[in-house]
Design a protein around this motif. Structure first.
Motif, mmCIF file in Angstrom:
data_model
loop_
_atom_site.group_PDB
_atom_site.id
_atom_site.type_symbol
_atom_site.label_atom_id
_atom_site.label_comp_id
_atom_site.label_asym_id
_atom_site.label_seq_id
_atom_site.Cartn_x
_atom_site.Cartn_y
_atom_site.Cartn_z
ATOM 1 N N PHE A 8 39.270 36.276 30.896
ATOM 2 C CA PHE A 8 39.578 37.704 30.786
ATOM 3 C C PHE A 8 38.410 38.451 30.156
ATOM 4 C CE2 PHE A 8 42.608 41.190 30.065
ATOM 5 C CZ PHE A 8 43.347 41.073 31.230
ATOM 6 N N LYS A 9 37.887 37.899 29.064
ATOM 7 C CA LYS A 9 36.788 38.531 28.328
ATOM 8 C C LYS A 9 35.515 38.572 29.174
ATOM 9 C CE LYS A 9 34.720 38.395 23.745
ATOM 10 N NZ LYS A 9 34.708 37.701 22.461
ATOM 11 N N GLU A 10 35.214 37.480 29.884
ATOM 12 C CA GLU A 10 34.035 37.435 30.745
ATOM 13 C C GLU A 10 34.127 38.463 31.867
ATOM 14 O OE1 GLU A 10 32.667 32.740 30.665
ATOM 15 O OE2 GLU A 10 34.343 33.345 31.949
ATOM 16 N N ALA A 11 35.292 38.535 32.513
ATOM 17 C CA ALA A 11 35.478 39.474 33.617
ATOM 18 C C ALA A 11 35.305 40.913 33.143
ATOM 19 C CB ALA A 11 36.851 39.279 34.252
ATOM 20 N N ALA A 12 35.867 41.232 31.996
ATOM 21 C CA ALA A 12 35.735 42.587 31.451
ATOM 22 C C ALA A 12 34.266 42.909 31.185
ATOM 23 C CB ALA A 12 36.557 42.726 30.175
ATOM 24 N N ASN A 20 41.288 45.914 27.318
ATOM 25 C CA ASN A 20 42.544 46.661 27.447
ATOM 26 C C ASN A 20 42.653 47.309 28.827
ATOM 27 O OD1 ASN A 20 43.166 46.007 24.824
ATOM 28 N ND2 ASN A 20 42.604 47.991 23.973
ATOM 29 N N SER A 21 41.534 47.822 29.331
ATOM 30 C CA SER A 21 41.530 48.423 30.674
ATOM 31 C C SER A 21 41.789 47.354 31.721
ATOM 32 C CB SER A 21 40.183 49.096 30.950
ATOM 33 O OG SER A 21 39.978 50.167 30.067
ATOM 34 N N LEU A 22 41.147 46.200 31.581
ATOM 35 C CA LEU A 22 41.347 45.103 32.516
ATOM 36 C C LEU A 22 42.811 44.678 32.519
ATOM 37 C CD1 LEU A 22 40.234 43.057 34.524
ATOM 38 C CD2 LEU A 22 39.603 41.607 32.584
ATOM 39 N N LYS A 27 48.033 44.472 35.196
ATOM 40 C CA LYS A 27 49.463 44.780 35.100
ATOM 41 C C LYS A 27 49.940 45.646 36.265
ATOM 42 C CE LYS A 27 52.837 46.919 32.036
ATOM 43 N NZ LYS A 27 53.050 47.636 30.774
ATOM 44 N N HIS A 28 49.096 46.575 36.701
ATOM 45 C CA HIS A 28 49.461 47.496 37.777
ATOM 46 C C HIS A 28 49.074 46.967 39.168
ATOM 47 C CE1 HIS A 28 50.893 50.732 35.197
ATOM 48 N NE2 HIS A 28 49.895 50.436 34.387
#
Length: 66
Positions: A8-12, A20-22, A27-28
């Motif tokens: 998650f951190k790498e992708a962001a 938080n945006s990721l 989620k959407h």
């Protein structure tokens, strides 16, 4: 071996957005993610799609530059 998924951190970081945006995009349903146990992973192909890059179509070890 080539990386197939990002944490998650790498992708962001690669996408240049906050985690938080990721999280909100996942989620959407705007960004595809894979849940493995407690970890949420973002496929490399999904990151490349979001960046407008064409995913690598050569299978590992199928020639090309080194």
């Amino acid at each position: 071996m080539e990386k197939l998924v990002y944490s998650f951190k790498e992708a962001a970081m690669v996408l240049g957005i906050h985690t938080n945006s990721l999280s909100r995009y996942v989620k959407h349903g705007q960004i595809r993610a894979v849940k493995l146990g407690k970890r949420v992973l973002i496929p490399k192909a999904e990151v490349e799609r979001l960046l407008g890059l064409e995913p690598n179509k050569n299978p590992a070890g199928a020639g090309g530059e080194r």
